[in-house]
Design a protein around this motif. Structure first.
Motif, PDB file in Angstrom:
ATOM      1  N   LEU A  44      39.970  32.368  45.479  1.00  0.00           N
ATOM      2  CA  LEU A  44      40.709  33.285  46.351  1.00  0.00           C
ATOM      3  C   LEU A  44      41.430  34.368  45.550  1.00  0.00           C
ATOM      4  CD1 LEU A  44      42.187  30.761  48.936  1.00  0.00           C
ATOM      5  CD2 LEU A  44      40.469  32.539  49.378  1.00  0.00           C
ATOM      6  N   GLU A  45      41.865  34.033  44.340  1.00  0.00           N
ATOM      7  CA  GLU A  45      42.504  35.046  43.489  1.00  0.00           C
ATOM      8  C   GLU A  45      41.509  36.145  43.107  1.00  0.00           C
ATOM      9  OE1 GLU A  45      46.113  32.601  41.259  1.00  0.00           O
ATOM     10  OE2 GLU A  45      44.091  32.566  40.389  1.00  0.00           O
ATOM     11  N   LYS A  46      40.271  35.713  42.865  1.00  0.00           N
ATOM     12  CA  LYS A  46      39.229  36.706  42.570  1.00  0.00           C
ATOM     13  C   LYS A  46      38.988  37.597  43.785  1.00  0.00           C
ATOM     14  CE  LYS A  46      36.595  34.039  39.154  1.00  0.00           C
ATOM     15  NZ  LYS A  46      35.271  33.416  38.843  1.00  0.00           N
ATOM     16  N   ASP A  47      38.925  36.929  44.953  1.00  0.00           N
ATOM     17  CA  ASP A  47      38.691  37.689  46.188  1.00  0.00           C
ATOM     18  C   ASP A  47      39.853  38.655  46.460  1.00  0.00           C
ATOM     19  OD1 ASP A  47      36.413  36.189  46.437  1.00  0.00           O
ATOM     20  OD2 ASP A  47      37.242  34.808  47.936  1.00  0.00           O
ATOM     21  N   ALA A  48      41.101  38.180  46.210  1.00  0.00           N
ATOM     22  CA  ALA A  48      42.275  39.023  46.458  1.00  0.00           C
ATOM     23  C   ALA A  48      42.301  40.218  45.512  1.00  0.00           C
ATOM     24  CB  ALA A  48      43.543  38.197  46.297  1.00  0.00           C
ATOM     25  N   LYS A  49      41.888  39.979  44.279  1.00  0.00           N
ATOM     26  CA  LYS A  49      41.857  41.071  43.294  1.00  0.00           C
ATOM     27  C   LYS A  49      40.836  42.133  43.712  1.00  0.00           C
ATOM     28  CE  LYS A  49      41.380  41.961  38.357  1.00  0.00           C
ATOM     29  NZ  LYS A  49      41.115  41.369  37.020  1.00  0.00           N
ATOM     30  N   GLU A  50      39.696  41.652  44.181  1.00  0.00           N
ATOM     31  CA  GLU A  50      38.663  42.578  44.641  1.00  0.00           C
ATOM     32  C   GLU A  50      39.135  43.340  45.879  1.00  0.00           C
ATOM     33  OE1 GLU A  50      34.010  42.527  46.208  1.00  0.00           O
ATOM     34  OE2 GLU A  50      34.892  40.740  45.257  1.00  0.00           O
ATOM     35  N   ALA A  51      39.810  42.613  46.780  1.00  0.00           N
ATOM     36  CA  ALA A  51      40.327  43.254  48.000  1.00  0.00           C
ATOM     37  C   ALA A  51      41.365  44.312  47.658  1.00  0.00           C
ATOM     38  CB  ALA A  51      40.923  42.193  48.921  1.00  0.00           C
ATOM     39  N   TYR A  52      42.166  44.055  46.634  1.00  0.00           N
ATOM     40  CA  TYR A  52      43.199  45.021  46.235  1.00  0.00           C
ATOM     41  C   TYR A  52      42.554  46.306  45.701  1.00  0.00           C
ATOM     42  CZ  TYR A  52      47.387  46.930  44.083  1.00  0.00           C
ATOM     43  OH  TYR A  52      48.436  47.746  43.743  1.00  0.00           O
ATOM     44  N   SER A  53      41.483  46.106  44.943  1.00  0.00           N
ATOM     45  CA  SER A  53      40.761  47.278  44.425  1.00  0.00           C
ATOM     46  C   SER A  53      40.191  48.098  45.570  1.00  0.00           C
ATOM     47  CB  SER A  53      39.620  46.832  43.497  1.00  0.00           C
ATOM     48  OG  SER A  53      40.124  46.189  42.349  1.00  0.00           O
ATOM     49  N   LEU A  54      39.657  47.430  46.564  1.00  0.00           N
ATOM     50  CA  LEU A  54      39.110  48.120  47.738  1.00  0.00           C
ATOM     51  C   LEU A  54      40.210  48.835  48.513  1.00  0.00           C
ATOM     52  CD1 LEU A  54      36.585  45.398  49.006  1.00  0.00           C
ATOM     53  CD2 LEU A  54      36.033  47.566  47.856  1.00  0.00           C
ATOM     54  N   TYR A  55      41.381  48.196  48.556  1.00  0.00           N
ATOM     55  CA  TYR A  55      42.522  48.808  49.254  1.00  0.00           C
ATOM     56  C   TYR A  55      42.974  50.065  48.521  1.00  0.00           C
ATOM     57  CZ  TYR A  55      47.389  49.607  50.548  1.00  0.00           C
ATOM     58  OH  TYR A  55      48.573  50.195  50.920  1.00  0.00           O
TER      59      TYR A  55
END
Length: 212
Positions: A44-55
């Motif tokens: 989930l940390e990987k997913d959150a990091k990716e989501a932050y980049s997209l944001y």
């Protein structure tokens, strides 16, 4: 030992065993849960990091990013709870076992009294068994000794008659036979002695494994 007191103590021991088993299983479950959560959090940390980049690139909205991090935060809270459970199980188990021991203290005096009574009964039974055993040994030995005396006397006659130079039976009386030795070896060895009796009593087995 009094059956009533004995049963009470037995139930307390079983109660303590049950408590330990339940806490042990609880610890296993908590450790498994913590391990699972750790793996999930890592992903989930990987997913959150990716989501932050997209944001940051305006590819997703703030709400979408917060949705992505919400599950991560919930998993972290659950992991904290699981770790707290793991850390506290040992201490709480001690507290529960202390309650059981407090119950024992209430009947400890009666239990000790009955234990002492059993000790005296055991001592008497063992003394009676010893007396019977030694009497049997003496009776058996007496029969063998009668034959030994006859053989010794007839061999003395052989010496007196000049047939034999010496009566060598004197060097091998029944009391030197392996029957009465504690550490004899060979097929004729019975090895009657304190060492064997000690291990029979300790192991509660007529054929104990004797430690050196």
């Amino acid at each position: 030992m009094s059956k009533a007191v004995n049963e009470e103590v037995k139930k307390l021991v079983e109660k303590a065993d049950s408590i330990k088993e339940r806490f042990e299983q609880s610890l296993i479950n908590a450790q498994a849960e913590a391990s699972k959560l750790t793996e999930e959090i890592h992903q989930l940390e990987k997913d959150a990091k990716e989501a932050y980049s997209l944001y940051l690139m305006d590819s997703i909205t703030l709400d979408s990013y917060e949705d992505a991090t919400q599950e991560l935060n919930e998993k972290k809270k659950k992991l904290t709870t699981a770790q707290s459970k793991i850390n506290n199980i040992g201490e709480v188990q001690k507290e529960e076992l202390a309650k059981v021991y407090d119950e024992y203290r209430q009947i400890q005096k009666d239990f000790t009294t009955e234990r002492q009574k059993q000790y005296e009964d055991t001592k008497k039974q063992l003394q009676d068994a010893k007396d019977q055993y030694l009497q049997q040994i003496a009776d058996i030995s007496s029969k063998q000794y009668e034959t030994y005396v006859l053989e010794s006397k007839i061999l003395d006659i052989g010496v007196e008659a000049g047939v034999n130079k010496r009566n060598y039976l004197n060097y091998s009386s029944p009391y030197f036979d392996r029957f009465g030795m504690e550490f004899g070896k060979g097929e004729n060895s019975i090895n009657i002695g304190n060492r064997e009796l000690y291990w029979v009593y300790k192991k509660r087995n007529v054929n104990p494994t004797i430690s050196i």
